[in-house]
Design a protein around this motif. Structure first.
Motif, PDB file in Angstrom:
ATOM      1  N   THR A   1       0.856  -1.178   0.000  1.00  0.00           N
ATOM      2  CA  THR A   1       0.000   0.000   0.000  1.00  0.00           C
ATOM      3  C   THR A   1       0.894   1.231   0.000  1.00  0.00           C
ATOM      4  O   THR A   1       1.882   1.296   0.734  1.00  0.00           O
ATOM      5  N   VAL A   2       0.551   2.179  -0.873  1.00  0.00           N
ATOM      6  CA  VAL A   2       1.351   3.391  -0.998  1.00  0.00           C
ATOM      7  C   VAL A   2       0.418   4.583  -0.884  1.00  0.00           C
ATOM      8  O   VAL A   2      -0.618   4.628  -1.551  1.00  0.00           O
ATOM      9  N   ASP A   3       0.752   5.570  -0.045  1.00  0.00           N
ATOM     10  CA  ASP A   3      -0.132   6.736   0.039  1.00  0.00           C
ATOM     11  C   ASP A   3       0.169   7.689  -1.114  1.00  0.00           C
ATOM     12  O   ASP A   3       1.259   7.649  -1.712  1.00  0.00           O
ATOM     13  N   PRO A   4      -0.810   8.519  -1.485  1.00  0.00           N
ATOM     14  CA  PRO A   4      -0.693   9.326  -2.710  1.00  0.00           C
ATOM     15  C   PRO A   4       0.538  10.235  -2.735  1.00  0.00           C
ATOM     16  O   PRO A   4       1.159  10.397  -3.785  1.00  0.00           O
ATOM     17  N   ALA A   5       0.900  10.802  -1.590  1.00  0.00           N
ATOM     18  CA  ALA A   5       2.050  11.706  -1.579  1.00  0.00           C
ATOM     19  C   ALA A   5       3.337  10.943  -1.902  1.00  0.00           C
ATOM     20  O   ALA A   5       4.185  11.404  -2.677  1.00  0.00           O
ATOM     21  N   ALA A   6       3.455   9.740  -1.337  1.00  0.00           N
ATOM     22  CA  ALA A   6       4.641   8.918  -1.602  1.00  0.00           C
ATOM     23  C   ALA A   6       4.676   8.479  -3.064  1.00  0.00           C
ATOM     24  O   ALA A   6       5.745   8.426  -3.688  1.00  0.00           O
ATOM     25  N   ALA A   7       3.495   8.190  -3.618  1.00  0.00           N
ATOM     26  CA  ALA A   7       3.427   7.774  -5.021  1.00  0.00           C
ATOM     27  C   ALA A   7       3.861   8.918  -5.943  1.00  0.00           C
ATOM     28  O   ALA A   7       4.602   8.703  -6.915  1.00  0.00           O
TER      29      ALA A   7
ATOM     30  N   PHE B   1       7.535   9.272  -5.707  1.00  0.00           N
ATOM     31  CA  PHE B   1       8.156   8.176  -6.469  1.00  0.00           C
ATOM     32  C   PHE B   1       8.197   8.526  -7.962  1.00  0.00           C
ATOM     33  O   PHE B   1       9.230   8.391  -8.622  1.00  0.00           O
ATOM     34  N   ALA B   2       7.055   8.997  -8.497  1.00  0.00           N
ATOM     35  CA  ALA B   2       6.984   9.332  -9.925  1.00  0.00           C
ATOM     36  C   ALA B   2       8.001  10.422 -10.276  1.00  0.00           C
ATOM     37  O   ALA B   2       8.694  10.338 -11.298  1.00  0.00           O
ATOM     38  N   ASP B   3       8.120  11.419  -9.411  1.00  0.00           N
ATOM     39  CA  ASP B   3       9.099  12.492  -9.659  1.00  0.00           C
ATOM     40  C   ASP B   3      10.520  11.955  -9.632  1.00  0.00           C
ATOM     41  O   ASP B   3      11.364  12.332 -10.450  1.00  0.00           O
ATOM     42  N   GLN B   4      10.781  11.079  -8.683  1.00  0.00           N
ATOM     43  CA  GLN B   4      12.146  10.539  -8.556  1.00  0.00           C
ATOM     44  C   GLN B   4      12.503   9.620  -9.726  1.00  0.00           C
ATOM     45  O   GLN B   4      13.648   9.631 -10.185  1.00  0.00           O
ATOM     46  N   VAL B   5      11.524   8.849 -10.181  1.00  0.00           N
ATOM     47  CA  VAL B   5      11.798   7.998 -11.348  1.00  0.00           C
ATOM     48  C   VAL B   5      12.057   8.882 -12.572  1.00  0.00           C
ATOM     49  O   VAL B   5      12.986   8.634 -13.351  1.00  0.00           O
TER      50      VAL B   5
ATOM     51  N   ARG C   1      10.550  12.793 -20.362  1.00  0.00           N
ATOM     52  CA  ARG C   1      10.651  12.814 -18.899  1.00  0.00           C
ATOM     53  C   ARG C   1       9.242  12.852 -18.282  1.00  0.00           C
ATOM     54  O   ARG C   1       8.963  12.170 -17.293  1.00  0.00           O
ATOM     55  N   ASN C   2       8.372  13.618 -18.926  1.00  0.00           N
ATOM     56  CA  ASN C   2       7.000  13.665 -18.413  1.00  0.00           C
ATOM     57  C   ASN C   2       6.309  12.308 -18.582  1.00  0.00           C
ATOM     58  O   ASN C   2       5.574  11.861 -17.695  1.00  0.00           O
ATOM     59  N   ALA C   3       6.565  11.657 -19.719  1.00  0.00           N
ATOM     60  CA  ALA C   3       5.962  10.336 -19.953  1.00  0.00           C
ATOM     61  C   ALA C   3       6.425   9.346 -18.887  1.00  0.00           C
ATOM     62  O   ALA C   3       5.637   8.528 -18.401  1.00  0.00           O
TER      63      ALA C   3
ATOM     64  N   MET D   1       4.011   7.332 -16.427  1.00  0.00           N
ATOM     65  CA  MET D   1       4.043   5.854 -16.424  1.00  0.00           C
ATOM     66  C   MET D   1       4.410   5.321 -15.045  1.00  0.00           C
ATOM     67  O   MET D   1       3.857   4.305 -14.600  1.00  0.00           O
ATOM     68  N   ALA D   2       5.336   5.997 -14.356  1.00  0.00           N
ATOM     69  CA  ALA D   2       5.759   5.531 -13.029  1.00  0.00           C
ATOM     70  C   ALA D   2       4.586   5.585 -12.059  1.00  0.00           C
ATOM     71  O   ALA D   2       4.351   4.634 -11.295  1.00  0.00           O
ATOM     72  N   ALA D   3       3.832   6.688 -12.105  1.00  0.00           N
ATOM     73  CA  ALA D   3       2.680   6.825 -11.202  1.00  0.00           C
ATOM     74  C   ALA D   3       1.633   5.765 -11.530  1.00  0.00           C
ATOM     75  O   ALA D   3       1.080   5.111 -10.634  1.00  0.00           O
ATOM     76  N   ARG D   4       1.391   5.566 -12.821  1.00  0.00           N
ATOM     77  CA  ARG D   4       0.363   4.594 -13.243  1.00  0.00           C
ATOM     78  C   ARG D   4       0.777   3.175 -12.881  1.00  0.00           C
ATOM     79  O   ARG D   4      -0.022   2.388 -12.383  1.00  0.00           O
ATOM     80  N   ALA D   5       2.041   2.845 -13.144  1.00  0.00           N
ATOM     81  CA  ALA D   5       2.527   1.490 -12.876  1.00  0.00           C
ATOM     82  C   ALA D   5       2.465   1.181 -11.386  1.00  0.00           C
ATOM     83  O   ALA D   5       2.045   0.090 -10.976  1.00  0.00           O
ATOM     84  N   LEU D   6       2.857   2.144 -10.564  1.00  0.00           N
ATOM     85  CA  LEU D   6       2.839   1.923  -9.111  1.00  0.00           C
ATOM     86  C   LEU D   6       1.395   1.766  -8.615  1.00  0.00           C
ATOM     87  O   LEU D   6       1.104   0.907  -7.776  1.00  0.00           O
TER      88      LEU D   6
END
Lengths: 178, 287
Positions: B240-246, B249-253, B271-273, B277-282
């Motif tokens: 389980t991941v809370d929205p802020a952490a997600a 994560f997307a920014d860091q990826v 970079r935006n893609a 994708m990172a946010a969606r995949a997580l």
């Protein structure tokens, strides 16, 4: 220049002599062995018009190094027909009947792709059909009648009802499978 | 003079031919090489075809449970990876395999060829990065294992030494959700503009990410992965991941990407893609 090698095409052996070793199977089929059925479109595997079967597997002949295809069974669109070349395969007939052919350049490749599909999956869903022909570009028809041809060929192979033409509401002559 | 095209029938045969002809070109599925040959960009004088070597084709599983490893022969085609056991053992690899070219291409193209070509856009490569695969290569005298992140040394350059052959890919079986996302202009016959693979390991409590087409080589995002593994709440069958952490994560990826502008897309778009994708995949992998 390479030494002589032998390719088995549509059940017969053909010697290839004095060929450059980098020649594609497509080039050798068309220019050296007299099988012009596979078409030369993009020569980079994008268009599918050179599709043939190598050991029963659908591939782009342009991406097969001809000299590496020794000891395989190669089937081209010419090999789908009887030796006298008089009759069409069921898939070819379905393409003709549904008008799935316009300029005709992509047609041999599509015929091979549809044969490869139906030989493995006799009752494919629409999505499976679309994926199966996703490597074959047609710039004329918009694919509608090609999909209809696949549907007709599928129904006729299964021998089910509605195996005649006009499955999508297009009226046409009822054709009886032999 | 030897035949300019040698069709190898064993790994030993291929390696001895490579030893005899150090400048030979290795041919697997041909889907990269023949494009260059047809276009006149490459004129190999000696070809060693390895596609029909039995030892190089096929999939087996070594070990069991948490320590299991999938061993994929280098000449295994993407057609074999998109269905069959890989769909259960490494689903992201099956997804990626299904996005390769077209049926005709997948029937010929091999995972070993994808590795040896070492294009940053190779579809299977981000998955192998996310899963932490190891590449087994063979030379005339020995075999060695190269971690995937060390295998790529630049665009279309790898750690493969002259005379060496990719023989297998070792992929850890990871229990947990996986995904693969690829941006392109259509669903078939597309070279990725950007791609991302994710693999969650519920036993090791790790997250792996691989990025394609956004750098000189396939890339990982180790910092983002380490951080999200700490921030996630782990249960035996999900994370389980809370929205802020997600979002973090997307920014860091996205920050791990090193994209350039080219004819397929701009660095900014890529970079935006990756962020999207990172946010969606997580999100798809978690709760």
């Amino acid at each position: 220049m390479s030494e002589i090698y032998v390719l088995r095409v549509n059940g017969e052996e053909h010697a290839v002599a004095d060929a450059w070793s980098g020649e594609s199977l497509l080039y050798v089929l068309r220019e050296r062995l007299g099988f012009p059925g596979a078409k030369s479109g993009c020569e980079q595997g994008e268009c599918g018009s050179c599709s043939v079967l190598v050991d029963g597997v659908l591939v782009c002949a342009c991406l097969v190094l001809a000299a590496s295809a020794v000891e395989t069974e190669i089937v081209t669109v010419e090999g789908l027909q009887p030796a006298e070349r008089g009759e069409m395969s069921d898939v070819q007939r379905a393409f003709v009947e549904t008008g799935a052919v316009q300029c005709g350049f992509c047609t041999p490749g599509l015929i091979m792709a549809v044969h490869a599909l139906l030989d493995h999956d006799p009752d494919p869903s629409d999505l499976v059909v679309r994926e199966a022909i996703s490597g074959n570009l047609c710039r004329c028809t918009g694919y509608g009648r090609i999909l209809e041809a696949v549907e007709v060929a599928t129904r006729r192979r299964s021998g089910g009802p509605g195996s005649g033409v006009g499955a999508r509401g297009v009226s046409g002559p009822e054709v009886v499978a032999e | 003079m030897a035949m300019p095209v040698i069709v190898a029938d064993s790994v030993e045969h291929a390696l001895s031919a490579l030893a005899d002809h150090p400048d030979a070109t290795v041919l697997a599925g041909g889907t990269d090489l023949m494009v260059e040959v047809n276009d006149g960009r490459r004129t190999p004088t000696q070809v060693i075809a390895v596609g029909r070597v039995a030892e190089l084709t096929g999939i087996r599983v070594d070990g069991h449970a948490e320590g299991a490893t999938i061993v994929i022969g280098a000449a295994t085609t993407f057609a074999r990876l998109e269905r069959g056991p890989i769909t259960e053992l490494a689903p992201a690899l099956a997804y990626a395999a299904r996005t390769v070219g077209s049926p005709q291409i997948r029937n010929a193209a091999t995972i070993g060829g994808n590795l040896a070509t070492a294009s940053p856009a190779g579809d299977s490569l981000p998955v192998l990065v996310a899963l932490g695969a190891t590449i087994e290569v063979a030379g005339a005298n020995d075999r060695r294992q190269i971690p995937i992140v060390e295998f790529f040394t630049g665009p279309k350059r790898s750690a493969l030494a002259p005379g060496e052959l990719v023989v297998a890919v070792h992929v850890p079986v990871r229990r947990g959700p996986q995904d693969y996302l690829k941006v392109g202009v259509r669903n078939a016959m597309v070279i990725a503009v950007a791609s991302l693979a994710i693999a969650v390991d519920l036993d090791a409590r790790t997250v792996g990410v691989g990025l394609g087409s956004v750098g000189p080589t396939p890339l990982g995002a180790p910092d983002a992965c380490a951080r999200i593994a700490e921030q996630a709440r782990w249960d035996t069958d999900h994370l389980t991941v809370d929205p802020a952490a997600a979002a973090d994560f997307a920014d860091q990826v996205a920050a791990a990407a090193r994209p350039i502008d080219d004819h397929r897309g701009t660095a900014e778009y890529r970079r935006n893609a990756v962020r999207v994708m990172a946010a969606r995949a997580l999100r798809r992998c978690g709760r």
